[in-house]
Write a protein that holds these residues in place. Structure first.
Motif, PDB file in Angstrom:
ATOM      1  N   ALA A 118      25.962  20.555 -63.742  1.00  0.00           N
ATOM      2  CA  ALA A 118      27.096  20.174 -62.906  1.00  0.00           C
ATOM      3  C   ALA A 118      27.919  19.124 -63.630  1.00  0.00           C
ATOM      4  O   ALA A 118      27.459  18.484 -64.580  1.00  0.00           O
ATOM      5  N   LEU A 119      29.155  18.991 -63.145  1.00  0.00           N
ATOM      6  CA  LEU A 119      30.002  17.919 -63.654  1.00  0.00           C
ATOM      7  C   LEU A 119      29.700  16.662 -62.826  1.00  0.00           C
ATOM      8  O   LEU A 119      29.941  16.637 -61.620  1.00  0.00           O
ATOM      9  N   LEU A 120      29.165  15.638 -63.496  1.00  0.00           N
ATOM     10  CA  LEU A 120      28.687  14.452 -62.792  1.00  0.00           C
ATOM     11  C   LEU A 120      29.770  13.424 -62.534  1.00  0.00           C
ATOM     12  O   LEU A 120      29.618  12.556 -61.672  1.00  0.00           O
ATOM     13  N   PHE A 121      30.842  13.466 -63.313  1.00  0.00           N
ATOM     14  CA  PHE A 121      31.930  12.498 -63.156  1.00  0.00           C
ATOM     15  C   PHE A 121      33.136  13.181 -62.534  1.00  0.00           C
ATOM     16  O   PHE A 121      33.470  14.333 -62.876  1.00  0.00           O
ATOM     17  N   SER A 122      33.819  12.489 -61.661  1.00  0.00           N
ATOM     18  CA  SER A 122      35.108  12.980 -61.175  1.00  0.00           C
ATOM     19  C   SER A 122      36.129  12.834 -62.296  1.00  0.00           C
ATOM     20  O   SER A 122      35.881  12.175 -63.314  1.00  0.00           O
ATOM     21  N   HIS A 123      37.277  13.452 -62.100  1.00  0.00           N
ATOM     22  CA  HIS A 123      38.327  13.345 -63.111  1.00  0.00           C
ATOM     23  C   HIS A 123      38.729  11.886 -63.305  1.00  0.00           C
ATOM     24  O   HIS A 123      38.896  11.411 -64.436  1.00  0.00           O
ATOM     25  N   SER A 124      38.815  11.131 -62.208  1.00  0.00           N
ATOM     26  CA  SER A 124      39.206   9.719 -62.311  1.00  0.00           C
ATOM     27  C   SER A 124      38.114   8.902 -62.993  1.00  0.00           C
ATOM     28  O   SER A 124      38.394   7.979 -63.761  1.00  0.00           O
ATOM     29  N   GLY A 125      36.860   9.262 -62.710  1.00  0.00           N
ATOM     30  CA  GLY A 125      35.761   8.561 -63.354  1.00  0.00           C
ATOM     31  C   GLY A 125      35.755   8.796 -64.845  1.00  0.00           C
ATOM     32  O   GLY A 125      35.562   7.865 -65.651  1.00  0.00           O
ATOM     33  N   ALA A 126      35.957  10.049 -65.241  1.00  0.00           N
ATOM     34  CA  ALA A 126      36.003  10.367 -66.666  1.00  0.00           C
ATOM     35  C   ALA A 126      37.191   9.678 -67.328  1.00  0.00           C
ATOM     36  O   ALA A 126      37.103   9.233 -68.493  1.00  0.00           O
ATOM     37  N   TYR A 127      38.271   9.554 -66.581  1.00  0.00           N
ATOM     38  CA  TYR A 127      39.454   8.893 -67.137  1.00  0.00           C
ATOM     39  C   TYR A 127      39.176   7.402 -67.390  1.00  0.00           C
ATOM     40  O   TYR A 127      39.668   6.826 -68.364  1.00  0.00           O
ATOM     41  N   ILE A 128      38.379   6.758 -66.508  1.00  0.00           N
ATOM     42  CA  ILE A 128      38.003   5.355 -66.725  1.00  0.00           C
ATOM     43  C   ILE A 128      37.217   5.218 -68.025  1.00  0.00           C
ATOM     44  O   ILE A 128      37.447   4.294 -68.822  1.00  0.00           O
ATOM     45  N   LEU A 129      36.319   6.164 -68.273  1.00  0.00           N
ATOM     46  CA  LEU A 129      35.554   6.133 -69.520  1.00  0.00           C
ATOM     47  C   LEU A 129      36.491   6.265 -70.714  1.00  0.00           C
ATOM     48  O   LEU A 129      36.331   5.567 -71.728  1.00  0.00           O
ATOM     49  N   LEU A 130      37.467   7.133 -70.574  1.00  0.00           N
ATOM     50  CA  LEU A 130      38.409   7.334 -71.672  1.00  0.00           C
ATOM     51  C   LEU A 130      39.233   6.077 -71.923  1.00  0.00           C
ATOM     52  O   LEU A 130      39.466   5.686 -73.078  1.00  0.00           O
ATOM     53  N   GLN A 131      39.645   5.420 -70.841  1.00  0.00           N
ATOM     54  CA  GLN A 131      40.414   4.184 -70.991  1.00  0.00           C
ATOM     55  C   GLN A 131      39.610   3.124 -71.749  1.00  0.00           C
ATOM     56  O   GLN A 131      40.125   2.475 -72.672  1.00  0.00           O
ATOM     57  N   LYS A 132      38.382   2.929 -71.338  1.00  0.00           N
ATOM     58  CA  LYS A 132      37.534   1.936 -71.984  1.00  0.00           C
ATOM     59  C   LYS A 132      37.297   2.303 -73.442  1.00  0.00           C
ATOM     60  O   LYS A 132      37.287   1.429 -74.323  1.00  0.00           O
TER      61      LYS A 132
END
Length: 730
Positions: free
Chosen positions: A647-661
């Protein structure tokens, strides 16, 4: 303080007169004092580098030995019991003086105050008496050899007893005649003549034929032992000389009727009875003088001269009494006591020094006998000199005498300009320094120091700060015995609790905080991080709390997530209380919060609770509790969750936070600040350069790109990207 002028080591480091040879050889003596007690380490070392003996493993070319010397002998178990038990009386006296300070200095002269002072002084007397009896009866060879003999405790008992007689009388008797009390003290502590001598004489059919008969009879009369005296005068009723029989018959009622102060309700009545009694003695003298010269010798001794000496004692003829004492081998104490009983029945305490001064001119005390010198000083009304000799006999005696003397204004309260101490403080601190020779007595050492002014308080601070140091001496060789470690930790906690309570008791808050900080460091070494945090909080050492958390986080770098989560379990329960504690610095509390949340993240990973782990990871970044130095580590941790195939464990916004960091880390690294973001990742991955850590994060970037691609593919199916609370449905 208590340090003697000279400490001798055996065998000697330097022979007598060889100091120049030592200097010519480029050597000198080096000494350093132990922070634990008053012992000193002494060694021969090079003049050029005297610090060499401090360096572990360093040796001089000659491999000189190191001597450990102490100015005082460490108290034995018997002595330690004596010290601890008498400290209870001392503590009670400190409470009394505090009460007096609150009620006014004149309160100690009131009936209530005077009775309490006398009660505590008598407690010292009675306890030293018990110690003397115990030490004198201790003859079991299996028991530990006594450090101080029974005779030593007898000296303490006798000195304290004399002090109470002369300076701590019962209330209302301060100005009363003192003769009877002095004679009672003399008879109790210096028994003469011996009981065996009396038993021997009483067993003889004609005791007056024994050469010791008259000296014995004179001595018991001089000592006021009327029962023994009348018994042997009764024996003389069988003497063949009629004159002696008659005079003996007359002297018996005189001895039995000598007035005693305690038998009268008023001193005036006592004085009147004493004068009447002296008149009867004069009558006896007249009759004695009428005995013809030829009848004054019975063939064994000149009984008349002996009887005349006894009558002279009853008459109170001072010079004759002094001569009689000299002939009997008695000393100045007996003359002084007899003076107050026979010569001047109204002799008062304040008048005693004048009488004693006169006696001491002809019968000086023994200067080699400290006990006798103490008695002479007390009899002479010189408490300060008594303390000087008492300190040489036993620092315990000087300290406790000085404590009472100051309360009674017998010694000056002014501070000496050179030492910064009062007389009392000097002797109490000297005794405390003696106690410092035994680290186990640190509580009592502190108690005595804290009652001794500003210098005493500072000295106590140094003791308190150094108490925990000795507990850091830990052997780490081989496998660690967990039961021993646990017991040692409990012992350390109990000791530190005692130190904290002592600091609270004496209001040493700054010292308490220092001790708590030291305790935290000790528990960090023990890997007892929960206790370490507790002591940091108690000390309000928030920077130290941050360092403890850093050490816990270091466990993750060094030993992995399993060990890390176990250590965090010890500190997690305290997080809530720290967050609400006034004065807590948020930055350090956030660091603790991160450690707890990060441990929860890894626990979920270990339990395969990946959805919750992903949520924790994003939440930590969103709440901004992740230190920048750990960004790289958490971004690297996300790879496993991003690759999760079910499954995809991160939401799109959650994954985007990882990308920002992730992009911020790359940008900061390009600007030269990569160390701030990558240091922990470099350590975790054993990377020697930032580039290696960035390569690791490039893998995170690639994994994120693939994750977004999966999101896009799922999004093409017409389902919107779900919120992070959903199970990754897009």
């Amino acid at each position: 303080m208590m340090l003697r002028d000279r400490l001798n080591v055996v065998p000697p480091l330097v022979g007598a007169g060889c100091a120049d040879e030592l200097a010519n050889a480029g050597k000198t003596l080096f000494g350093t004092q132990s922070p634990l007690n008053d012992s000193i380490a002494v060694a021969v070392t090079s003049i050029r580098s005297p610090q060499s003996v401090r360096r572990a493993g360093s040796t001089d070319a000659d491999d000189q030995p190191v001597y450990f010397a102490s100015a005082d002998m460490v108290p034995s178990s018997e002595r330690r019991l004596f010290i601890s038990d008498t400290s209870i009386i001392y503590a009670a006296f400190q409470n009394l003086t505090e009460t007096a300070s609150a009620k006014g200095p004149e309160w100690l002269q009131s009936e209530e105050g005077s009775r309490m002072v006398r009660k505590l002084a008598m407690d010292y007397v009675n306890f030293t008496k018990e110690c003397w009896i115990h030490a004198s009866q201790s003859s079991d060879p299996s028991e530990e050899e006594l450090q101080f003999s029974g005779d030593h405790y007898r000296c303490l008992y006798t000195c304290f007893s004399l002090f109470t007689v002369l300076y701590v009388p019962e209330y209302g008797f301060e100005d009363a005649p003192v003769g009877d009390e002095l004679m009672e003290w003399l008879n109790v502590h210096f028994i003469e003549p011996s009981t065996e001598e009396g038993d021997h004489l009483s067993g003889l059919e004609h005791p007056w034929q024994d050469e010791n008969f008259w000296p014995y009879l004179i001595r018991v009369t001089l000592r006021g032992l009327s029962k023994a005296a009348t018994f042997f005068f009764g024996v003389l009723l069988q003497h063949p000389c009629d004159d002696l029989q008659r005079l003996s018959q007359e002297i018996i009622p005189l001895l039995n009727s000598q007035p005693r102060l305690q038998d009268f309700s008023a001193e005036r009545d006592f004085s009147y009875a004493s004068r009447r009694w002296k008149d009867k003695v004069k009558t006896l003298r007249i009759e004695l003088d009428r005995v013809p010269e030829v009848d004054r010798n019975d063939g064994f001794d000149n009984w008349w001269d002996r009887f005349s000496d006894i009558v002279s004692i009853l008459e109170g003829r001072g010079p004759v009494v002094q001569k009689i004492c000299e002939d009997l081998g008695a000393d100045w104490k007996e003359v002084s006591a007899a003076w107050g009983v026979f010569t001047d029945a109204r002799l008062r305490r304040q008048d005693l020094p004048d009488v004693v001064a006169q006696v001491l001119e002809d019968m000086p005390p023994d200067p080699t006998n400290l006990e006798d010198m103490i008695y002479a000083a007390l009899f002479s009304g010189d408490p300060s000199k008594a303390l000087l000799h008492a300190a040489q006999l036993d620092p315990w005696l000087a300290a406790h005498l000085a404590d009472i003397m100051e309360a009674l204004s017998l010694i000056e309260r002014d501070v000496n300009e050179d030492s910064g101490l009062t007389i009392r403080e000097y002797y109490v601190l000297s005794y405390a320094q003696y106690l410092h020779s035994d680290p186990a007595l640190w509580r009592l050492t502190v108690a005595y120091m804290c009652s001794s002014g500003r210098i005493g308080l500072h000295s106590a601070d140094e003791i308190l700060i150094r108490v925990p140091l000795r507990l850091q001496d830990k052997h780490r060789i081989g496998e660690r015995d967990k039961s021993v470690e646990s017991a040692r930790t409990r012992g350390l906690s109990a000791l530190l609790k005692d130190v904290n309570e002592t600091c609270f008791e004496y209001r040493r808050e700054d010292v308490r905080r220092v001790v708590c900080r030291m305790a935290a460091q000790t528990f960090v070494q023990e890997q007892e991080y929960g206790l370490a945090l507790s002591y940091c909080s108690s000390a309000e050492d928030w920077a130290g709390l941050g360092r403890v958390v850093d050490r816990v986080l270091e466990e993750y770098i060094a030993n992995g997530p399993e060990q890390f989560t176990r250590y965090v379990a010890d500190i997690a329960p305290s997080l809530q209380s720290y967050r609400t504690q006034p004065g807590a610095h948020g930055i350090f509390i956030y660091r603790l919060m991160f450690a707890v949340r990060y441990a929860e993240f890894h626990q979920r990973m270990l339990n395969q609770e990946y959805q919750d782990a992903a949520r924790d990871l994003i939440t930590m970044f969103k709440e901004e509790i992740v230190p920048k130095s750990w960004w790289g580590v958490l971004l690297s941790d996300s790879i496993e969750l991003l690759r999760y195939s079910t499954a995809l464990l991160f939401s799109h916004s959650g994954a985007y936070i990882l990308l920002q960091k992730l992009e911020e880390v790359f940008m900061r690294a390009a600007q030269g600040s990569g160390e701030d973001y990558l240091c922990m990742l470099m350590r975790k991955s054993n990377a020697s350069r930032e580039k290696e850590a960035l390569d690791r994060l490039k893998l995170t970037r690639l994994t994120l790109a693939k994750y977004f691609a999966r999101c896009t593919v799922i999004g093409t199916g017409g389902r919107p990207i779900a919120d992070q609370n959903s199970s990754a449905t897009f």
